[in-house]
Structures are given as C-alpha cells and as structure tokens.
Scaffold this motif. Structure first.
Motif, PDB file in Angstrom:
ATOM      1  N   ASP A   1       0.831  -1.207   0.000  1.00 57.88           N
ATOM      2  CA  ASP A   1       0.000   0.000   0.000  1.00 57.88           C
ATOM      3  C   ASP A   1       0.869   1.263   0.000  1.00 57.88           C
ATOM      4  O   ASP A   1       0.558   2.248  -0.688  1.00 57.88           O
ATOM      5  CB  ASP A   1      -0.952  -0.001   1.195  1.00 57.88           C
TER       6      ASP A   1
ATOM      7  N   ASN B   1       0.979   4.202  -2.813  1.00 57.25           N
ATOM      8  CA  ASN B   1       0.803   5.617  -2.482  1.00 57.25           C
ATOM      9  C   ASN B   1       1.905   6.467  -3.104  1.00 57.25           C
ATOM     10  O   ASN B   1       1.658   7.566  -3.606  1.00 57.25           O
ATOM     11  CB  ASN B   1       0.789   5.813  -0.965  1.00 57.25           C
TER      12      ASN B   1
ATOM     13  N   ASP C   1      -2.406  12.375  -7.191  1.00 53.41           N
ATOM     14  CA  ASP C   1      -3.029  12.474  -5.862  1.00 53.41           C
ATOM     15  C   ASP C   1      -4.333  13.268  -5.837  1.00 53.41           C
ATOM     16  O   ASP C   1      -5.094  13.179  -4.873  1.00 53.41           O
ATOM     17  CB  ASP C   1      -2.042  13.051  -4.843  1.00 53.41           C
TER      18      ASP C   1
ATOM     19  N   TRP D   1      -6.253  10.006  -7.040  1.00 54.35           N
ATOM     20  CA  TRP D   1      -5.984   8.826  -6.210  1.00 54.35           C
ATOM     21  C   TRP D   1      -5.307   9.241  -4.903  1.00 54.35           C
ATOM     22  O   TRP D   1      -4.110   9.210  -4.759  1.00 54.35           O
ATOM     23  CB  TRP D   1      -5.125   7.822  -6.970  1.00 54.35           C
ATOM     24  N   THR D   2      -6.145   9.594  -3.960  1.00 52.01           N
ATOM     25  CA  THR D   2      -5.659   9.883  -2.615  1.00 52.01           C
ATOM     26  C   THR D   2      -5.370   8.567  -1.910  1.00 52.01           C
ATOM     27  O   THR D   2      -5.808   7.496  -2.357  1.00 52.01           O
ATOM     28  CB  THR D   2      -6.701  10.669  -1.823  1.00 52.01           C
ATOM     29  N   GLU D   3      -4.648   8.631  -0.806  1.00 49.29           N
ATOM     30  CA  GLU D   3      -4.354   7.406  -0.044  1.00 49.29           C
ATOM     31  C   GLU D   3      -5.646   6.733   0.397  1.00 49.29           C
ATOM     32  O   GLU D   3      -5.757   5.502   0.378  1.00 49.29           O
ATOM     33  CB  GLU D   3      -3.478   7.746   1.169  1.00 49.29           C
ATOM     34  N   GLU D   4      -6.612   7.526   0.773  1.00 48.33           N
ATOM     35  CA  GLU D   4      -7.899   6.968   1.219  1.00 48.33           C
ATOM     36  C   GLU D   4      -8.607   6.253   0.074  1.00 48.33           C
ATOM     37  O   GLU D   4      -9.157   5.158   0.252  1.00 48.33           O
ATOM     38  CB  GLU D   4      -8.784   8.093   1.762  1.00 48.33           C
ATOM     39  N   LYS D   5      -8.577   6.860  -1.116  1.00 45.69           N
ATOM     40  CA  LYS D   5      -9.260   6.244  -2.251  1.00 45.69           C
ATOM     41  C   LYS D   5      -8.545   4.972  -2.696  1.00 45.69           C
ATOM     42  O   LYS D   5      -9.179   3.989  -3.094  1.00 45.69           O
ATOM     43  CB  LYS D   5      -9.339   7.241  -3.404  1.00 45.69           C
TER      44      LYS D   5
ATOM     45  N   HIS E   1      -6.830   2.948  -0.756  1.00 45.72           N
ATOM     46  CA  HIS E   1      -7.163   1.927   0.236  1.00 45.72           C
ATOM     47  C   HIS E   1      -8.565   1.367   0.004  1.00 45.72           C
ATOM     48  O   HIS E   1      -8.771   0.143   0.060  1.00 45.72           O
ATOM     49  CB  HIS E   1      -7.063   2.529   1.636  1.00 45.72           C
ATOM     50  N   LYS E   2      -9.506   2.256  -0.275  1.00 45.65           N
ATOM     51  CA  LYS E   2     -10.883   1.829  -0.495  1.00 45.65           C
ATOM     52  C   LYS E   2     -10.985   0.922  -1.717  1.00 45.65           C
ATOM     53  O   LYS E   2     -11.678  -0.100  -1.696  1.00 45.65           O
ATOM     54  CB  LYS E   2     -11.786   3.060  -0.663  1.00 45.65           C
TER      55      LYS E   2
ATOM     56  N   TYR F   1      -9.798  -2.682  -1.306  1.00 50.86           N
ATOM     57  CA  TYR F   1     -10.687  -3.570  -0.559  1.00 50.86           C
ATOM     58  C   TYR F   1     -12.094  -3.626  -1.142  1.00 50.86           C
ATOM     59  O   TYR F   1     -13.007  -4.185  -0.534  1.00 50.86           O
ATOM     60  CB  TYR F   1     -10.750  -3.114   0.899  1.00 50.86           C
ATOM     61  N   SER F   2     -12.282  -3.080  -2.334  1.00 45.73           N
ATOM     62  CA  SER F   2     -13.620  -3.020  -2.928  1.00 45.73           C
ATOM     63  C   SER F   2     -14.058  -4.340  -3.542  1.00 45.73           C
ATOM     64  O   SER F   2     -15.262  -4.611  -3.645  1.00 45.73           O
ATOM     65  CB  SER F   2     -13.664  -1.931  -4.004  1.00 45.73           C
TER      66      SER F   2
END
Length: 612
Positions: free
Chosen positions: A512, A516, A523, A526-530, A532-533, A536-537
C-alpha cells in the motif's frame, strides 16, 4: 642506442658496402621483397624514428597471424576481441599506438597502472600478462635495450590486446551471465561491435585512459562501495584473516539462550572473528580478550553480525550463525568479487526513477532521481521456483486483483486438491472454468471426476478478489516474458530470515505504501484513502502510471549500507557457487595460456623469420 629497420641517413662507405653486398648477393626474399639477411643487418642501423611502411607490414602480419589468438586469455570472448584488435589498428593506420622507438608513451603508463591494480576492481591481475609486457619493454626500451621493430610492434599489439581485455572485463565481466544462471534470466548486450574500438582509440590519441576506464566501470554507487570493501577484506586476508571454526566439531551444538552459551569454549573464537569483522567494537589498540564470558558487548556484536548476514537477530549462537562465522575472510573476499562481476552484467544505467529488487537479501528499494525514498521487505521464489533476474518497466497497478492460476500450479498443486474434494475452492473464493467446443463455462468442481483428468489444459482456475486472494489486495505490473510481478500477500512471514517462499513472483510487506508513492502524481484523483478503499472493494481496476519506473531484479549476495557496513546473504539459488567454479576453472586455464604466451614471446625472433 636506438635502432630502426631502414634508414635514409648516410653511413660510412665500409658499412654501406657490406649492406649492398648482402642485398645483391642474396636471392631468397620474403613476400615483401626483403631477404633474411637484410632484416638481420637492418637491426644494426641506428635510427630514432619508426618507418611507417614497415610498421604497417609487421602490424598486419602480427594481427593476422594464427598465433594472435594467444593475445587473448578468454576463449569465450576471443573472437570478438580479435576483431576489435584488427579494427583498432585499421583505425590507427596499422601504426604503433603505445610506444615510440625510444619510449613508453604516457597512455601506456596509465594503462599499466590499472592492469597492475586489477585486484582492486575484483579482477585477476594474472589475466593481463604484466610480466611478459615488462620483460619485452625492458629488452627494447630499457637501459641496455636494443631496438627491434618486429618485437616493438608485437609488444604494441599485445598491449592493445591487454587493454581490450581489461576494458571488456571491467565493463562486461570475465564470464557471460548465461554461463551461470537459469534460462529465464535476461541480460543486456554490453557492447556494440564498434563501441570498444572507438572508445579505446580516442582514449589513446587524447591521453585519457583514466576516463575510458572510469566510464567502462559500472556506474553504480554499490560498485564504488564494494571497491572500498574489497580493500578492507584484502587487508584482513593479508593480516592472516580471523580465527577458524571447524563445523564438524560443533554439528550437534544446540543452544537456545545466551545464558546456556556462557563459558562455552567457542566464545573466544567468536570474539576474535567479530573483532576482525568490525561487529565487535574495540577501542584503539584494544585487543579482544580470550575469556569465555558471553557478555552484553559480545551479545550485541553477535546481533550486529546476524543483521549483516541475513540471519535472525536474536543474539543466539545457532548452527546457522556458526556456518556464517566459519566462512573465512578469503571466502568473503571472493564473494565480494563475484558480486562486482555481477554488477557488470547490468545495464549501463539504472535509470532516473527505478526500483531494485534484491532477491537473496529479501528487500525492494525505490529510487527517485537517484535518492532512495522507499524500502520494504519481500518474499521471493523458492529454489525450485527461482525468481528470474531481468530488467523491465513498470506500467500499471491493479487494485483488487484476481489471480489467474498458472497452468503449472494448476496441474501440480490444484489438481491434487481437486481430487481430494472438500470445500477448499469455495472457501478460498476460486472459480473454475472449462473449455469446450461450445466455449468457456464456469463449472462446479464437484461435477468433474478429477481422478480421470491428466491435463489441466482445458481448465482455468481463477481466484477472485478478496481477503484470501494469493495476490492480496494489489499487484504491480511490469510486463515481461516470465509473467513475474510484485504483489501483496495474505502471508505474515516477513519476520523470517529465510523468505524464499513464493512461486517466483515478489511478495511485498508494504504494498500500500508503494502504491501511495507511485500514484502521488495522481493524488488529486488517487488519494491514499481512495487507493485503500479500491484495494478492498473487490472490483478489479487498472491504474496506468504517469511515470514509468524501471524495475531491476538482481542477485546481490553482498551489498553495502549507508553506514558503510558490508552485508552478506545466503546463496539461495547457487549462483555464487556456479560463478566461482567457472572462474576457478578459467584461472586454471589461464596458467596454461600464460605458459604458451611466455614461450611464444621467447621464440619471437625465430617466429619472425618463419613468418617472412
């Protein structure tokens, strides 16, 4: 006194009469119109300039002669270098390049300095016949030397041959990489046919031997660090190395704690070794004591040693630790030399943005503009599923990937599971497809008599995205013929010292964080949050990189960290061993070649007459 083959000067009449008499009285001439008597008498005629026409005659003879193969010690590169030798003299109009009639030229002196110190570059000084060169130089250009044009040209040709050999060794290596490793490893071609000649000719003409040799060396920071390491280990070897451990005496040694090892007979020996390797820090002029107390200082030294040798860092004296301690300073020196050789097999440049995957040391590092910005532990292929070594370019990332099980794994590992039955495939989110005349369809694994199936060619096994997927939540693609890539993994074995556990692909501990970094130029999307999401989608999607990263998968069992500490790793695929065996055999053949080489020079005058 200097001499020349032919002269335009005036001589005293008596001497000229002798020469004319011999010329006209002889009827036996060579194909160049010269008699043997002319040649012998000509050596007595003083001159300080080289006759260019005669130099051409001799150069062409020497280069085309059958014995010219004796100029080159390595049979594997002999034909290539013989071609380069001819092209060099063709470019130089078949004139001497390294010597005048009276002196050793400046480029030659520079070259000899490198040849005499070839060991500092991990090469074998004996490969460059320095004693023969010195011997002939002295016979021609020494205090009592006598000028001899054929011998001078042969010395010049031989010096060029040694220069070509050294440059080839320095840049491309003493052996070809495909002699050592498996067929899946892919290496670059180091020289185009004209490159070596053009570079050497220019260097000699402009007296910049230093520049060409520096350019020929691998342009990597690690190479420079290993040159320093080789100097250190040569010094240790010269001083007698370190204490020896006989593993046969300690095969049954099983110690689980440092307390049990206290007062052991091996303690002084280990202290001696670690003081020599630098893992046990001693004050200036302090000598390692010989007590059998396994104190805190020695315990920390053992941990330091373990860290440098890819071992569990627990301070416990295990059989694995003893094996590494029993490795002599000479063997470590050889290991450094082997890795310097492997650096020569890589491309001339690692690139500006690149990733290095070091297989036996189990780490991956990312370099951006030459600076290391990310590092993570990895797992690599088992010995029978060796991770191939090659270079390619990363193009995209796959989030929530599916695993398309390779046919070999489907046949050797999945088919036995299918025959046993059970719920393995449903629990681990696999789908199985069958190819029929009507197309491809998904099937229930329990609907097939797998005991009757001998070939999995008509079946495809796919593991869908999710927590149990063998590729984890993300994979990194750099398309290649081996279908090898980097990926996440549900495995948690990254704390193990031995991490040769995969089927050949590279498993990452922190994929991960790598994602990043690679996607930071995107960014806004594709943020770190996006990221990660999406990982796991469960929905597979590809993200192409704005910047392409060169991935180098390498096999370095020796490397140097930022603090100058030399690290050693186990030879998990046996490449060190195979490479050392080839070089040992090559060195033995070199001795035979040297005998022929020396004999050939000793018989130079006789051969000169025969050639004419």
């Amino acid at each position: 006194m200097n001499y020349h083959l032919y002269t335009k000067k005036s001589y005293n009449y008596a001497f000229l009469f002798v020469v004319l008499f011999l010329i006209f009285s002889s009827c036996k001439r060579d194909k160049f119109g010269h008699t043997t008597e002319e040649i012998d008498i000509a050596y007595l005629i003083p001159e300080s300039e080289i006759d260019t026409e005669e130099a051409q005659v001799w150069a062409k003879q020497l280069i085309n002669a059958k014995q010219s193969q004796l100029y080159f010690p390595d049979s594997s590169s002999r034909e290539f270098l013989k071609q380069q030798l001819y092209l060099f003299y063709q470019k130089n109009n078949f004139q001497p390049a390294w010597y005048s009639a009276t002196t050793v030229l400046s480029p030659t002196q520079s070259l000899m300095g490198y040849l005499k110190n070839a060991g500092s570059a991990g090469l074998n000084e004996d490969a460059y016949s320095l004693s023969d060169i010195d011997k002939i130089q002295n016979s021609l250009l020494g205090t009592d030397g006598e000028y001899d044009l054929p011998k001078l040209m042969k010395l010049d040709v031989f010096t060029t041959a040694m220069a070509l050999t050294y440059l080839n060794h320095t840049h491309a290596g003493r052996i070809k990489p495909n002699e050592v490793d498996n067929e899946n490893n892919i290496w670059v071609e180091k020289y185009k046919p004209a490159d070596l000649v053009d570079e050497l000719y220019s260097a000699v003409q402009n007296n910049r031997i230093d520049d060409i040799i520096t350019k020929a060396e691998p342009q990597y920071e690690l190479y420079d660090k290993l040159k320093k390491a080789i100097k250190k280990y040569k010094r240790i070897v010269t001083e007698g190395g370190w204490a020896k451990i006989n593993l046969e005496d300690y095969k049954k040694l099983k110690i689980d704690t440092t307390k049990e090892f206290n007062q052991h007979v091996l303690v002084p020996t280990i202290r001696n070794i670690l003081s020599k390797t630098g893992d046990l820090q001693l004050a200036k002029n302090e000598v390692a004591d010989t007590s059998q107390i396994y104190d805190k200082k020695l315990h920390q030294a053992v941990i330091n040693f373990q860290e440098r040798h890819t071992l569990e860092k627990d301070g416990i004296v295990s059989s694995n630790l003893l094996k590494e301690l029993a490795t002599s300073a000479e063997e470590r020196l050889t290991q450094i030399e082997l890795n310097m050789e492997r650096l020569r097999w890589l491309s001339d440049s690692l690139g500006d943005s690149y990733i290095i995957v070091n297989v036996p040391s189990y780490w991956m590092r990312l370099y951006d503009s030459g600076k290391r910005n990310f590092e993570t532990k990895i797992m690599v292929g088992q010995s029978f599923h060796a991770t191939p070594l090659f270079m390619d370019t990363m193009q995209y990332i796959v989030l929530s990937p599916k695993w398309y099980v390779p046919l070999s794994i489907a046949k050797n590992e999945m088919l036995p599971k299918l025959r046993r039955g059970g719920d393995y495939f449903s629990k681990n989110n696999f789908s199985i497809y069958q190819r029929t005349s009507e197309g491809i369809r998904e099937i229930n694994p329990n609907s097939v008599n797998w005991n009757a199936v001998r070939n999995m060619g008509n079946y495809s096994i796919v593991q869908n995205a999710g927590a149990t997927n063998a590729l984890g939540r993300i994979k990194f693609i750099f398309p290649n013929s081996n279908n090898v890539y980097m990926h996440d993994t549900p495995s948690t074995q990254f704390d193990k010292a031995n991490r040769a556990l995969s089927h050949g692909c590279i498993r990452l501990e922190e994929p991960d964080k790598l994602a990043n970094y690679l996607l930071k130029e995107k960014d806004q999307i594709w943020t770190e949050e996006k990221i990660h999401k999406a990982m796991y989608s469960g929905n597979t999607q590809n993200i192409y990189l704005d910047r392409q990263w060169v991935v180098h998968i390498v096999y370095w069992t020796t490397w140097v960290d930022d603090n100058g500490k030399v690290h050693f790793a186990k030879d998990i695929y046996g490449y060190d061993k195979a490479q050392a065996e080839i070089l040992t055999k090559r060195d033995a053949n070199l001795k035979d070649w040297m005998k022929k080489r020396t004999k050939e020079f000793d018989e130079l005058k006789l051969k000169r007459k025969k050639l004419l």
